[in-house]
Structures are given as structure tokens and as C-alpha cells.
Design an enzyme around this catalytic site. Structure first.
Site, PDB file in Angstrom:
ATOM      1  N   MET A 124       0.824  -1.200   0.000  1.00  0.00           N
ATOM      2  CA  MET A 124       0.000   0.000   0.000  1.00  0.00           C
ATOM      3  C   MET A 124       0.866   1.260   0.000  1.00  0.00           C
ATOM      4  O   MET A 124       0.814   2.068   0.924  1.00  0.00           O
ATOM      5  CB  MET A 124      -0.950  -0.031   1.206  1.00  0.00           C
ATOM      6  CG  MET A 124      -1.856  -1.234   1.195  1.00  0.00           C
ATOM      7  SD  MET A 124      -2.568  -1.569  -0.440  1.00  0.00           S
ATOM      8  CE  MET A 124      -4.279  -1.723  -0.049  1.00  0.00           C
ATOM      9  N   ASN A 128       1.275  -5.573 -10.259  1.00  0.00           N
ATOM     10  CA  ASN A 128       0.431  -5.259  -9.108  1.00  0.00           C
ATOM     11  C   ASN A 128      -0.895  -5.978  -9.270  1.00  0.00           C
ATOM     12  O   ASN A 128      -1.328  -6.240 -10.391  1.00  0.00           O
ATOM     13  CB  ASN A 128       0.177  -3.751  -9.034  1.00  0.00           C
ATOM     14  CG  ASN A 128      -0.676  -3.377  -7.834  1.00  0.00           C
ATOM     15  OD1 ASN A 128      -0.476  -3.891  -6.728  1.00  0.00           O
ATOM     16  ND2 ASN A 128      -1.646  -2.484  -8.029  1.00  0.00           N
ATOM     17  N   HIS A 148      -4.960  -5.594  -8.119  1.00  0.00           N
ATOM     18  CA  HIS A 148      -5.908  -4.612  -7.583  1.00  0.00           C
ATOM     19  C   HIS A 148      -7.303  -5.245  -7.581  1.00  0.00           C
ATOM     20  O   HIS A 148      -7.695  -5.877  -8.569  1.00  0.00           O
ATOM     21  CB  HIS A 148      -5.884  -3.343  -8.440  1.00  0.00           C
ATOM     22  CG  HIS A 148      -6.768  -2.278  -7.881  1.00  0.00           C
ATOM     23  ND1 HIS A 148      -6.458  -1.575  -6.738  1.00  0.00           N
ATOM     24  CD2 HIS A 148      -7.982  -1.813  -8.284  1.00  0.00           C
ATOM     25  CE1 HIS A 148      -7.419  -0.719  -6.472  1.00  0.00           C
ATOM     26  NE2 HIS A 148      -8.358  -0.846  -7.388  1.00  0.00           N
ATOM     27  N   ASP A 166       2.935   1.423 -13.677  1.00  0.00           N
ATOM     28  CA  ASP A 166       3.579   2.610 -14.252  1.00  0.00           C
ATOM     29  C   ASP A 166       3.496   3.739 -13.227  1.00  0.00           C
ATOM     30  O   ASP A 166       3.170   3.495 -12.061  1.00  0.00           O
ATOM     31  CB  ASP A 166       2.985   2.965 -15.627  1.00  0.00           C
ATOM     32  CG  ASP A 166       1.542   3.433 -15.547  1.00  0.00           C
ATOM     33  OD1 ASP A 166       1.051   3.668 -14.421  1.00  0.00           O
ATOM     34  OD2 ASP A 166       0.908   3.562 -16.610  1.00  0.00           O
ATOM     35  N   GLU A 167       3.760   4.963 -13.666  1.00  0.00           N
ATOM     36  CA  GLU A 167       3.879   6.044 -12.677  1.00  0.00           C
ATOM     37  C   GLU A 167       2.529   6.542 -12.160  1.00  0.00           C
ATOM     38  O   GLU A 167       2.485   7.342 -11.233  1.00  0.00           O
ATOM     39  CB  GLU A 167       4.716   7.226 -13.237  1.00  0.00           C
ATOM     40  CG  GLU A 167       4.225   7.841 -14.508  1.00  0.00           C
ATOM     41  CD  GLU A 167       4.647   7.068 -15.764  1.00  0.00           C
ATOM     42  OE1 GLU A 167       4.507   7.634 -16.850  1.00  0.00           O
ATOM     43  OE2 GLU A 167       5.088   5.903 -15.676  1.00  0.00           O
TER      44      GLU A 167
HETATM   45  C1  GAR Z   1      -5.724  -7.455  -1.977  1.00  0.00           C
HETATM   46  O1  GAR Z   1      -7.130  -7.468  -2.064  1.00  0.00           O
HETATM   47  C2  GAR Z   1      -5.131  -6.617  -3.083  1.00  0.00           C
HETATM   48  O2  GAR Z   1      -5.830  -6.725  -4.298  1.00  0.00           O
HETATM   49  C3  GAR Z   1      -5.264  -5.226  -2.504  1.00  0.00           C
HETATM   50  O3  GAR Z   1      -4.896  -5.384  -1.171  1.00  0.00           O
HETATM   51  C4  GAR Z   1      -5.276  -6.684  -0.730  1.00  0.00           C
HETATM   52  C5  GAR Z   1      -4.077  -7.336  -0.088  1.00  0.00           C
HETATM   53  O4  GAR Z   1      -4.445  -8.559   0.476  1.00  0.00           O
HETATM   54  N1  GAR Z   1      -4.403  -4.300  -3.190  1.00  0.00           N
HETATM   55  C6  GAR Z   1      -4.776  -3.046  -3.483  1.00  0.00           C
HETATM   56  O5  GAR Z   1      -5.854  -2.559  -3.150  1.00  0.00           O
HETATM   57  C7  GAR Z   1      -3.736  -2.258  -4.271  1.00  0.00           C
HETATM   58  N2  GAR Z   1      -4.291  -1.068  -4.815  1.00  0.00           N
HETATM   59  P1  GAR Z   1      -3.345  -9.642   0.846  1.00  0.00           P
HETATM   60  O6  GAR Z   1      -2.333  -8.924   1.740  1.00  0.00           O
HETATM   61  O7  GAR Z   1      -4.105 -10.678   1.598  1.00  0.00           O
HETATM   62  O8  GAR Z   1      -2.725 -10.140  -0.427  1.00  0.00           O
END
Ligand code: GAR
Length: 219
Positions: A104, A121, A123, A155-156
Site C-alpha cells: 500500500m 500489481n 488490484h 507505471d507512474e
Molecule cells: C488485496 O485485495 C489486493 O488486491 C489489494 O490489497 C489486498 C491485499 O491482500 N491491493 C490493493 O488494493 C492495491 N491497490 P493480501 O495482503 O491478503 O494479499
């Protein structure tokens, strides 16, 4: 050293070394580790699991699996300075492909430039809908009837790079944001190993924003 009687040792192809970056629970990291252990994700190994948060449960899970772990606290540090430490660590562990798994934190431009098209990544939405925090809640409250997850190159811009793959989840009448998030997470755990396999295969090209798989060879 002499070769054995049967000739030189067979060539062992080099595995792609993954660097996993996480901030919390680590269930996507564990799904990747499981896919490698079960053989459904071949040709890769986890070189290091790295967190920006002290006490992230995902780091404890990685230690239990006997994987190298590192922690670089990001809070209160300039982004460029923190990212320089992370890049140095990834280089030290000879990482080829970086997987953000619930990391995050935005990456600096220098970080992205250091690993061009080598950072993935995941999402929990069907991008470009609902980038940023609480994507599942955003989709639920918007009234979407279909939600899902996306694996993309970084990307950025936030949750923006070329999409490798997406998986969809229907929003059910009796869902709430939590039940929906749980079903999206199940799909994330399938999507991430599959996306890594596609990228590691090298059998693709990027056309604009499109990730185009090469046709399978006949004969
Ligand atoms: C997951 O749902 C992932 O998609 C999200 O955080 C969670 C991590 O769970 N990521 C985002 O929102 C990135 N923008 P995890 O630690 O159990 O893998």
C-alpha cells in the site's frame, strides 16, 4: 572439476527470481508461494519478501516458509530515500520480477525506471474502474452487477499500467461489501499466479495499452 562419465551436467534453466512487496496480510503472496510449491507456477522462485510495515502478518508467514524477508519502514521517510533502500535490497537478492501483493505505497519514478515492465500489481477491481483504496466497497456502493480483480504492470500512475489479466465476479443480491471482497479475493489468488506465468513465459508483446499473447506454435 571433471565432467561425469556420462558427460557434462545438463543445462538447468535459470529460474525467474521474484521479489514480493507487501504491507499486510499476505494472502496473495501465499497464493503465489502455493502455486510454486504445487508446480502450477513453474520456472520461478521467491528470492525475497519485503515489507514497509513492521509486523506485517505476510512477513511472519514468509519466515515460516523459510523465505528471506526484509523490512524497510516507510512511514516518515522521503519516498526517494526509502525506495533507494528497497531497490538496493532487490538488487542484492538478484530479483528479476517484482510482485506488489497488497503493497500500500506508491512507487517513485526512479523505482519504476529501475525495473521497466518488470513490476506487477494486483488490484481488487476491474480497472480502470475504482482505483485506489477500498475498491471492493466502491464497486458495491456504486451498484455494479459485476466486479473482479486486475493484474497489471505498474507505471507512474495509480493502478494504471498495462493490464495482464482480469477475472470477474458477479455481485449477488444478498452480497455486502465483505462477502463480495471475499469472493474477489478467491479470484485474486488464481489471477496472480496465472499472470506471473504469462509474463515469465515471455510469449507476449505490448501494443499500446494491450497485452497481446503470442499465438501457440504449431508443429
Ligand atoms: C488485496 O485485495 C489486493 O488486491 C489489494 O490489497 C489486498 C491485499 O491482500 N491491493 C490493493 O488494493 C492495491 N491497490 P493480501 O495482503 O491478503 O494479499
Amino acid at each position: 572439476m571433471s565432467a561425469s562419465a556420462s558427460g557434462p551436467a545438463p543445462h538447468v534453466p535459470k529460474k525467474t527470481r521474484l521479489g514480493i512487496l507487501l504491507s499486510g496480510r499476505g494472502s496473495n503472496f501465499l497464493a503465489i508461494a502455493r502455486a510454486i510449491a504445487e508446480g502450477s507456477l513453474a520456472g520461478v522462485e521467491i528470492a525475497v519478501v519485503l515489507s514497509n510495515v513492521v509486523g506485517a502478518p505476510g512477513i511472519a508467514a514468509a519466515r515460516e516458509l523459510g523465505l528471506p524477508t526484509e523490512c524497510f519502514v516507510s512511514r516518515g521517510r522521503p519516498r526517494a530515500e526509502h525506495d533507494a533502500d528497497v531497490i538496493a535490497c532487490l538488487r542484492q537478492h538478484r530479483v528479476d520480477l517484482i510482485c506488489l501483493a497488497g503493497y500500500m505505497r506508491l512507487l517513485s519514478a526512479d523505482f519504476i525506471a529501475a525495473y521497466p515492465d518488470r513490476i506487477l500489481n494486483i488490484h481488487p477491481s476491474l480497472l480502470p474502474a475504482f482505483p485506489g483504496l477500498d475498491a471492493q466497497m466502491q464497486a458495491f456502493e456504486y451498484g455494479c452487477t459485476v466486479a473482479g480483480c486486475t493484474v497489471h504492470f505498474v507505471d507512474e500512475h495509480l493502478d494504471h499500467g498495462v493490464i495482464v489479466l482480469q477475472r470477474t465476479v458477479p455481485v449477488l443480491d444478498d452480497d455486502d461489501a465483505h462477502t463480495l471482497a471475499a469472493r474477489i479475493l478467491e479470484q485474486e489468488h488464481l489471477a496472480y499466479p496465472e499472470a506471473i506465468a504469462r509474463v515469465v513465459s515471455g510469449r507476449y508483446r505490448i501494443e499500446g495499452r494491450r497485452f497481446v499473447a503470442h499465438a501457440a506454435q504449431t508443429s
